[in-house]
Write a protein that holds these residues in place. Structure first.
Motif, PDB file in Angstrom:
ATOM      1  N   LEU A 191       0.832  -1.201   0.000  1.00 24.69           N
ATOM      2  CA  LEU A 191       0.000   0.000   0.000  1.00 24.69           C
ATOM      3  C   LEU A 191       0.868   1.253   0.000  1.00 24.69           C
ATOM      4  N   LEU A 192       1.892   1.267   0.826  1.00 22.16           N
ATOM      5  CA  LEU A 192       2.805   2.408   0.877  1.00 22.16           C
ATOM      6  C   LEU A 192       3.492   2.625  -0.470  1.00 22.16           C
ATOM      7  N   LEU A 193       3.974   1.550  -1.080  1.00 22.22           N
ATOM      8  CA  LEU A 193       4.639   1.664  -2.377  1.00 22.22           C
ATOM      9  C   LEU A 193       3.672   2.151  -3.459  1.00 22.22           C
ATOM     10  N   PHE A 194       2.416   1.710  -3.415  1.00 18.17           N
ATOM     11  CA  PHE A 194       1.415   2.176  -4.382  1.00 18.17           C
ATOM     12  C   PHE A 194       1.170   3.667  -4.225  1.00 18.17           C
ATOM     13  N   ILE A 195       1.060   4.142  -2.991  1.00 18.76           N
ATOM     14  CA  ILE A 195       0.846   5.571  -2.752  1.00 18.76           C
ATOM     15  C   ILE A 195       2.023   6.380  -3.283  1.00 18.76           C
ATOM     16  N   VAL A 196       3.226   5.898  -3.045  1.00 14.40           N
ATOM     17  CA  VAL A 196       4.418   6.584  -3.578  1.00 14.40           C
ATOM     18  C   VAL A 196       4.396   6.557  -5.107  1.00 14.40           C
ATOM     19  N   PHE A 197       3.962   5.437  -5.674  1.00 21.84           N
ATOM     20  CA  PHE A 197       3.924   5.259  -7.128  1.00 21.84           C
ATOM     21  C   PHE A 197       2.979   6.257  -7.803  1.00 21.84           C
ATOM     22  N   ILE A 198       1.795   6.491  -7.212  1.00 22.56           N
ATOM     23  CA  ILE A 198       0.812   7.372  -7.853  1.00 22.56           C
ATOM     24  C   ILE A 198       0.840   8.798  -7.322  1.00 22.56           C
ATOM     25  N   ASN A 199       1.762   9.086  -6.419  1.00 22.25           N
ATOM     26  CA  ASN A 199       1.786  10.383  -5.748  1.00 22.25           C
ATOM     27  C   ASN A 199       1.878  11.565  -6.708  1.00 22.25           C
ATOM     28  N   ASP A 200       2.550  11.426  -7.826  1.00 23.57           N
ATOM     29  CA  ASP A 200       2.734  12.551  -8.750  1.00 23.57           C
ATOM     30  C   ASP A 200       1.533  12.819  -9.641  1.00 23.57           C
ATOM     31  N   ASP A 257      -7.065   3.431  -5.032  1.00 27.61           N
ATOM     32  CA  ASP A 257      -6.800   3.382  -6.470  1.00 27.61           C
ATOM     33  C   ASP A 257      -7.882   4.097  -7.274  1.00 27.61           C
ATOM     34  N   ASP A 258      -8.721   4.900  -6.622  1.00 28.27           N
ATOM     35  CA  ASP A 258      -9.744   5.685  -7.310  1.00 28.27           C
ATOM     36  C   ASP A 258      -9.248   7.102  -7.555  1.00 28.27           C
ATOM     37  N   VAL A 259      -9.519   7.601  -8.743  1.00 28.09           N
ATOM     38  CA  VAL A 259      -9.182   8.979  -9.100  1.00 28.09           C
ATOM     39  C   VAL A 259     -10.462   9.671  -9.520  1.00 28.09           C
ATOM     40  N   LYS A 260     -10.734  10.812  -8.925  1.00 29.03           N
ATOM     41  CA  LYS A 260     -11.900  11.620  -9.293  1.00 29.03           C
ATOM     42  C   LYS A 260     -11.396  12.940  -9.857  1.00 29.03           C
ATOM     43  N   SER A 283      -9.240   1.378 -16.067  1.00 20.84           N
ATOM     44  CA  SER A 283     -10.439   0.552 -16.254  1.00 20.84           C
ATOM     45  C   SER A 283     -11.532   1.442 -16.838  1.00 20.84           C
ATOM     46  N   GLU A 284     -11.589   1.487 -18.160  1.00 21.44           N
ATOM     47  CA  GLU A 284     -12.531   2.380 -18.834  1.00 21.44           C
ATOM     48  C   GLU A 284     -13.979   2.066 -18.478  1.00 21.44           C
ATOM     49  N   ASN A 285     -14.275   0.789 -18.223  1.00 22.35           N
ATOM     50  CA  ASN A 285     -15.653   0.408 -17.889  1.00 22.35           C
ATOM     51  C   ASN A 285     -16.095   0.952 -16.528  1.00 22.35           C
ATOM     52  N   LYS A 286     -15.160   1.433 -15.711  1.00 23.14           N
ATOM     53  CA  LYS A 286     -15.509   2.034 -14.425  1.00 23.14           C
ATOM     54  C   LYS A 286     -15.562   3.559 -14.490  1.00 23.14           C
ATOM     55  N   CYS A 287     -15.295   4.127 -15.660  1.00 23.37           N
ATOM     56  CA  CYS A 287     -15.274   5.577 -15.820  1.00 23.37           C
ATOM     57  C   CYS A 287     -16.626   6.083 -16.301  1.00 23.37           C
ATOM     58  N   CYS A 288     -17.014   7.247 -15.802  1.00 24.81           N
ATOM     59  CA  CYS A 288     -18.276   7.843 -16.233  1.00 24.81           C
ATOM     60  C   CYS A 288     -18.232   9.351 -16.004  1.00 24.81           C
ATOM     61  N   LEU A 292     -17.603   5.286  -2.787  1.00 23.45           N
ATOM     62  CA  LEU A 292     -17.251   4.806  -1.456  1.00 23.45           C
ATOM     63  C   LEU A 292     -18.478   4.292  -0.709  1.00 23.45           C
ATOM     64  N   GLY A 293     -19.375   3.630  -1.452  1.00 20.50           N
ATOM     65  CA  GLY A 293     -20.553   3.020  -0.862  1.00 20.50           C
ATOM     66  C   GLY A 293     -21.737   3.944  -0.681  1.00 20.50           C
ATOM     67  N   VAL A 294     -21.615   5.200  -1.052  1.00 18.46           N
ATOM     68  CA  VAL A 294     -22.705   6.165  -0.910  1.00 18.46           C
ATOM     69  C   VAL A 294     -23.263   6.486  -2.287  1.00 18.46           C
ATOM     70  N   THR A 295     -24.587   6.352  -2.441  1.00 18.08           N
ATOM     71  CA  THR A 295     -25.253   6.649  -3.702  1.00 18.08           C
ATOM     72  C   THR A 295     -25.667   8.113  -3.733  1.00 18.08           C
ATOM     73  N   LEU A 296     -25.217   8.827  -4.761  1.00 19.14           N
ATOM     74  CA  LEU A 296     -25.561  10.241  -4.936  1.00 19.14           C
ATOM     75  C   LEU A 296     -26.248  10.426  -6.276  1.00 19.14           C
ATOM     76  N   ASP A 297     -27.213  11.338  -6.335  1.00 15.65           N
ATOM     77  CA  ASP A 297     -27.817  11.671  -7.619  1.00 15.65           C
ATOM     78  C   ASP A 297     -27.306  13.032  -8.076  1.00 15.65           C
ATOM     79  N   HIS A 298     -27.787  13.489  -9.237  1.00 16.50           N
ATOM     80  CA  HIS A 298     -27.252  14.708  -9.853  1.00 16.50           C
ATOM     81  C   HIS A 298     -27.472  15.968  -9.015  1.00 16.50           C
ATOM     82  N   SER A 299     -28.388  15.925  -8.038  1.00 13.58           N
ATOM     83  CA  SER A 299     -28.599  17.083  -7.167  1.00 13.58           C
ATOM     84  C   SER A 299     -27.986  16.864  -5.775  1.00 13.58           C
ATOM     85  N   LEU A 300     -27.136  15.857  -5.653  1.00 13.74           N
ATOM     86  CA  LEU A 300     -26.457  15.475  -4.408  1.00 13.74           C
ATOM     87  C   LEU A 300     -27.439  15.076  -3.306  1.00 13.74           C
ATOM     88  N   SER A 301     -28.593  14.576  -3.713  1.00 11.55           N
ATOM     89  CA  SER A 301     -29.584  14.090  -2.758  1.00 11.55           C
ATOM     90  C   SER A 301     -29.195  12.688  -2.311  1.00 11.55           C
TER      91      SER A 301
END
Length: 182
Positions: A51-60, A76-79, A110-115, A143-152
């Motif tokens: 985990l530490l090495l992964f964080i260092v790897f993607i830090n830039d 490993d999620d990027v928003k 993972s393009e299928n996870k992008c939207c 992160l397990g929370v469902t949000l709609d377009h109005s953040l409801s």
């Protein structure tokens, strides 16, 4: 530097070397154990050092963006997010930067996870990764929370309520149902 710090530094360097070089792995299924095979790349899944090495790897990755595009990282999620009304091209430029970074570091996307998730407004702007159009969604689970377009959170609460009722019914059926003995 004290003797203890020298020893600590030597130990950390040794641990990194042991963790990264000349590693082998075996797989167990039931009572069967495979022969040991060399690990040529990557780290052991679930390890603290991995985990530490992964964080260092993607830090830039956060250094790729400036101006209107912002980035948030979690594991490993990027928003990526941007105020599209001021500069509609900034988000596509950010996506292109991520694609280039992923090719450079050989970490596929993972393009299928992008939207695309628009808040409070619709947009006619289309975005793509590797010439594949990204779908526009009206709700997203983050992160397990469902949000709609109005953040409801109404959809999220409704799903939790259904899940809670199922668990309550299960407990009721298991623990409080009278058993008939003939």
């Amino acid at each position: 530097m004290t003797m203890y710090l020298r020893y600590l530094w030597y130990t950390v360097k040794l641990d990194f070397k042991l963790f990264l070089f000349n590693r082998r792995s075996r797989t167990r299924i039931g009572n069967c154990l495979s022969s040991a095979m060399p690990i040529l790349s990557g780290v052991v899944q679930g390890s603290c050092l991995g985990l530490l090495l992964f964080i260092v790897f993607i830090n830039d990755i956060s250094d790729l963006f400036s101006g209107d595009t912002c980035v948030k990282l979690f594991a490993d999620d990027v928003k990526l997010y941007s105020k599209v009304c001021t500069n509609p091209d900034s988000l596509q430029e950010g996506l292109n930067s991520i694609v280039e970074w992923s090719h450079t570091w050989q970490l596929p996307i993972s393009e299928n996870k992008c939207c695309i998730f628009n808040l409070n407004q619709s947009s006619d702007v289309v975005y793509s990764i590797h010439n594949s159009l990204l779908p526009v969604v009206r709700e997203v689970v983050d992160l397990g929370v469902t949000l709609d377009h109005s953040l409801s959170l109404s959809q999220h609460i409704a799903k939790l309520s259904v899940k809670g009722h199922r668990v309550a019914n299960l407990y009721q059926n298991v623990f409080f149902q009278e058993t008939l003995i003939a």
